[in-house]
Design a protein around this motif. Structure first.
Motif, mmCIF file in Angstrom:
data_model
loop_
_atom_site.group_PDB
_atom_site.id
_atom_site.type_symbol
_atom_site.label_atom_id
_atom_site.label_comp_id
_atom_site.label_asym_id
_atom_site.label_seq_id
_atom_site.Cartn_x
_atom_site.Cartn_y
_atom_site.Cartn_z
ATOM 1 N N TRP A 1 -5.854 5.551 11.841
ATOM 2 C CA TRP A 1 -6.755 6.587 11.332
ATOM 3 C C TRP A 1 -5.946 7.734 10.731
ATOM 4 O O TRP A 1 -6.278 8.256 9.666
ATOM 5 N N ARG A 2 -4.866 8.141 11.389
ATOM 6 C CA ARG A 2 -4.050 9.255 10.909
ATOM 7 C C ARG A 2 -3.420 8.915 9.553
ATOM 8 O O ARG A 2 -3.435 9.728 8.628
ATOM 9 N N TRP A 3 -2.902 7.670 9.430
ATOM 10 C CA TRP A 3 -2.282 7.290 8.171
ATOM 11 C C TRP A 3 -3.316 7.060 7.072
ATOM 12 O O TRP A 3 -3.044 7.295 5.892
ATOM 13 N N HIS A 4 -4.484 6.608 7.443
ATOM 14 C CA HIS A 4 -5.574 6.477 6.475
ATOM 15 C C HIS A 4 -5.941 7.855 5.922
ATOM 16 O O HIS A 4 -6.157 8.011 4.709
ATOM 17 N N PHE A 5 -5.965 8.832 6.792
ATOM 18 C CA PHE A 5 -6.286 10.206 6.386
ATOM 19 C C PHE A 5 -5.232 10.737 5.424
ATOM 20 O O PHE A 5 -5.549 11.252 4.342
ATOM 21 N N TYR A 6 -3.954 10.607 5.809
ATOM 22 C CA TYR A 6 -2.890 11.138 4.969
ATOM 23 C C TYR A 6 -2.791 10.392 3.638
ATOM 24 O O TYR A 6 -2.516 10.993 2.593
ATOM 25 N N ALA A 7 -3.005 9.087 3.654
ATOM 26 C CA ALA A 7 -2.976 8.313 2.412
ATOM 27 C C ALA A 7 -4.062 8.812 1.463
ATOM 28 O O ALA A 7 -3.832 8.955 0.247
ATOM 29 N N GLY A 8 -5.237 9.099 2.025
ATOM 30 C CA GLY A 8 -6.317 9.614 1.195
ATOM 31 C C GLY A 8 -5.997 10.979 0.613
ATOM 32 O O GLY A 8 -6.248 11.246 -0.572
ATOM 33 N N VAL A 9 -5.423 11.852 1.414
ATOM 34 C CA VAL A 9 -5.075 13.192 0.951
ATOM 35 C C VAL A 9 -4.034 13.125 -0.164
ATOM 36 O O VAL A 9 -4.116 13.842 -1.167
ATOM 37 N N LEU A 10 -3.052 12.230 -0.008
ATOM 38 C CA LEU A 10 -1.944 12.165 -0.957
ATOM 39 C C LEU A 10 -2.337 11.544 -2.295
ATOM 40 O O LEU A 10 -1.906 12.017 -3.353
ATOM 41 N N VAL A 11 -3.124 10.468 -2.274
ATOM 42 C CA VAL A 11 -3.339 9.720 -3.518
ATOM 43 C C VAL A 11 -4.760 9.796 -4.065
ATOM 44 O O VAL A 11 -4.962 9.454 -5.230
ATOM 45 N N MET A 12 -5.714 10.234 -3.264
ATOM 46 C CA MET A 12 -7.089 10.203 -3.761
ATOM 47 C C MET A 12 -7.293 11.053 -5.016
ATOM 48 O O MET A 12 -8.017 10.626 -5.938
ATOM 49 N N PRO A 13 -6.683 12.235 -5.143
ATOM 50 C CA PRO A 13 -6.861 12.975 -6.399
ATOM 51 C C PRO A 13 -6.377 12.187 -7.618
ATOM 52 O O PRO A 13 -7.017 12.211 -8.678
ATOM 53 N N PHE A 14 -5.263 11.479 -7.467
ATOM 54 C CA PHE A 14 -4.760 10.674 -8.587
ATOM 55 C C PHE A 14 -5.661 9.465 -8.834
ATOM 56 O O PHE A 14 -5.912 9.093 -9.982
ATOM 57 N N LEU A 15 -6.148 8.845 -7.753
ATOM 58 C CA LEU A 15 -7.069 7.718 -7.919
ATOM 59 C C LEU A 15 -8.347 8.152 -8.624
ATOM 60 O O LEU A 15 -8.903 7.405 -9.431
ATOM 61 N N MET A 16 -8.809 9.351 -8.319
ATOM 62 C CA MET A 16 -10.017 9.850 -8.979
ATOM 63 C C MET A 16 -9.774 10.023 -10.477
ATOM 64 O O MET A 16 -10.640 9.695 -11.301
ATOM 65 N N LEU A 17 -8.590 10.532 -10.848
ATOM 66 C CA LEU A 17 -8.263 10.660 -12.271
ATOM 67 C C LEU A 17 -8.152 9.291 -12.923
ATOM 68 O O LEU A 17 -8.692 9.064 -14.021
ATOM 69 N N LEU A 18 -7.458 8.348 -12.260
ATOM 70 C CA LEU A 18 -7.273 7.020 -12.832
ATOM 71 C C LEU A 18 -8.599 6.285 -13.008
ATOM 72 O O LEU A 18 -8.813 5.606 -14.017
ATOM 73 N N THR A 19 -9.490 6.407 -12.030
ATOM 74 C CA THR A 19 -10.769 5.699 -12.141
ATOM 75 C C THR A 19 -11.717 6.385 -13.116
ATOM 76 O O THR A 19 -12.535 5.719 -13.757
ATOM 77 N N LEU A 20 -11.617 7.714 -13.244
ATOM 78 C CA LEU A 20 -12.436 8.408 -14.242
ATOM 79 C C LEU A 20 -12.040 7.964 -15.645
ATOM 80 O O LEU A 20 -12.896 7.584 -16.459
ATOM 81 N N THR A 21 -10.733 8.017 -15.938
ATOM 82 C CA THR A 21 -10.271 7.606 -17.263
ATOM 83 C C THR A 21 -10.439 6.109 -17.468
ATOM 84 O O THR A 21 -10.768 5.656 -18.571
ATOM 85 N N GLY A 22 -10.222 5.318 -16.396
ATOM 86 C CA GLY A 22 -10.415 3.876 -16.510
ATOM 87 C C GLY A 22 -11.861 3.517 -16.777
ATOM 88 O O GLY A 22 -12.156 2.628 -17.582
ATOM 89 N N GLY A 23 -12.776 4.222 -16.108
ATOM 90 C CA GLY A 23 -14.194 3.970 -16.342
ATOM 91 C C GLY A 23 -14.599 4.296 -17.769
ATOM 92 O O GLY A 23 -15.398 3.576 -18.384
ATOM 93 N N LEU A 24 -14.025 5.367 -18.313
ATOM 94 C CA LEU A 24 -14.312 5.715 -19.709
ATOM 95 C C LEU A 24 -13.723 4.676 -20.660
ATOM 96 O O LEU A 24 -14.360 4.290 -21.648
#
Length: 464
Positions: free
Chosen positions: A23-46
């Motif tokens: 759970w702790r590593w899932h949390f930190y992984a989300g904090v570290l990469v989720m902003p970049f994943l959101m950018l990648l999926t936004l541009t990828g979706g477009l």
């Protein structure tokens, strides 16, 4: 009844250490990469709607009156070179007669332009930055918008983010696994929408149903990475499982300089060029001609649309690559621009096993291989990442400690026994071997975890 209650009460304790570690590593992984994943999926979706966006923005440049007459194709290049103030490097021949051809013009300072030319009159209908809006979206998606060291560093980040996205899905699956718990498994639990269990259900079910799509997007996005993608391409070439061997009638493949890299041939054949003709018997009396190359493509039955790449080096063949949506429809002609002779005619059947899987994965990643169904599934994966990010943020906000401002991050507590981290290591070590940059970032994350614990004064929480 009492024995059953006792068993249920002890079940969480048995797995609490491993569960807390994951759970702790899932949390930190989300904090570290989720902003970049959101950018990648936004541009990828477009980018899934590239053609629609292009047509909406550049309709006046793209649409031309249909006519049975056609100007000399070499006049298209001359008009584009004048309008773009540079050298015509490649040209996209559209499928329909009521659309302009698109010429990429390379300027002396290194800038590139796209020039739209009416094929019937050789009249320029418009000029834009190379690729226009969708090229900007593409560069944002690959984090390569900036050049130099910054662009390289951001492109390397794609590989790290993709690796951590897989870790997110793997740890999320571990946390979702029902064990002896009740709650969301394959359907939402009955809970008040204002309580955290609702958001937990949204988060868990979204990850369960769409996690496979997210992992697929992450894995097939690796070809765009600056390190892993280049190494994969090298292995394909060296093993003979990728690029087809050069035909007997031609010299071996050469590695083109950036200005001569063919367009539209796919990742497997990028930068691969062939010599055009033998200059040992003197200079050719004629100059290379687009018109001659197009005649050869027509005689060989190459269907439109296709892209013609015009090499700057006069001793290289022109490359004519079919623009396809399905990977198995790929075809590339290598044509002598002077004589029109075909130096190579490459088709899907000539690609190796690794190359076929490589190109198929890219076609599915871009939502092209299986039509609208493919596009919708990839779009759902992009939307799911945003839903996971929002629901994860809401859950963190609802469970944040009251003294958040006093060096408390609200992260899950570390496990009471360091050996509980073995479960996390079993998840991340195989990925770290497959994706070395992800492994290096894992070491950095371990150091960050120690720093956070030292800064906040966090201590392992004993199992209750």
């Amino acid at each position: 009844m009492g024995r059953s209650a006792s068993t249920q009460a002890k079940a969480p304790d048995v797995m609490s250490g491993a569960y807390r570690a994951v759970w702790r590593w899932h949390f930190y992984a989300g904090v570290l990469v989720m902003p970049f994943l959101m950018l990648l999926t936004l541009t990828g979706g477009l980018y899934l709607f590239k053609d629609e966006i292009d047509h909406a923005v550049y309709r006046s440049m793209i649409e031309v009156p249909a006519s049975s007459q056609q100007a000399n194709p070499d006049q298209w290049l001359a008009a584009a070179a004048r309008a773009g103030e540079g050298r015509a490097a490649n040209i996209l021949i559209p499928a329909r007669a009521d659309q302009a051809v698109r010429v990429r013009v390379d300027q002396p300072d290194g800038a590139q332009r796209t020039v739209f030319v009416d094929p019937h009159t050789a009249t320029v209908t418009g000029v834009t930055a190379y690729g226009g809006v969708t090229e900007t979206i593409k560069k944002l998606h690959s984090l390569s918008l900036f050049g130099g060291l910054i662009g390289t560093a951001l492109n390397i980040l794609v590989e790290i983010v993709a690796g951590w996205a897989i870790i997110l899905c793997a740890t999320g699956l571990y946390l979702w696994w029902p064990r002896r718990r009740t709650g969301a498994v394959l359907k939402p639990s009955q809970s008040d929408a204002s309580r955290r269990p609702f958001w937990r259900d949204v988060h868990a079910l979204t990850g369960f149903y769409v996690g496979g799509v997210i992992i697929f997007l992450a894995v097939t996005g690796m070809p765009w990475s600056a390190v892993w993608g280049d190494q994969f391409m090298r292995v394909m070439r060296d093993t003979g499982l990728g690029r087809p061997p050069a035909p007997a009638a031609a010299s071996p493949w050469s590695h083109a300089k950036p200005h001569d890299a063919p367009a539209g041939v796919g990742w497997t054949l990028e930068n691969a060029v062939l010599p055009a003709h033998d200059h040992s018997h003197g200079h050719d009396p004629a100059a290379p001609s687009l018109n001659r190359v197009l005649q050869t493509a027509h005689e060989r039955g190459l269907p439109r649309p296709f892209t013609v790449s015009i090499p700057q080096s006069s001793d290289l063949a022109w490359t004519v690559a079919r623009q396809t949506r399905k990977a198995e429809d790929a075809r590339s002609l290598y044509v002598d621009g002077v004589s029109g002779a075909v130096k190579a005619d490459l088709r899907w059947s000539q690609f190796g096993v690794m190359a076929k899987g490589f190109e198929w994965g890219i076609a599915v990643h871009q939502g092209m291989q299986y039509g609208w169904v493919n596009r919708i599934v990839m779009l759902i994966g992009c939307i799911a990442v945003w839903l996971l990010a929002i629901s994860g943020l809401v859950m963190w906000w609802k469970r944040r400690p009251p003294d958040l401002s006093r060096r408390r991050s609200g992260a899950p507590p570390p496990p009471p026994d360091p050996r509980a981290r073995i479960v996390v290591l079993c998840i991340v070590i195989p990925l770290s071997i497959l994706y070395p940059l992800t492994g290096l970032s894992l070491l950095a994350a371990l150091l960050l975890d120690r720093a956070v614990r030292a800064f906040t004064g966090a201590k392992p929480v004993a199992a209750s």
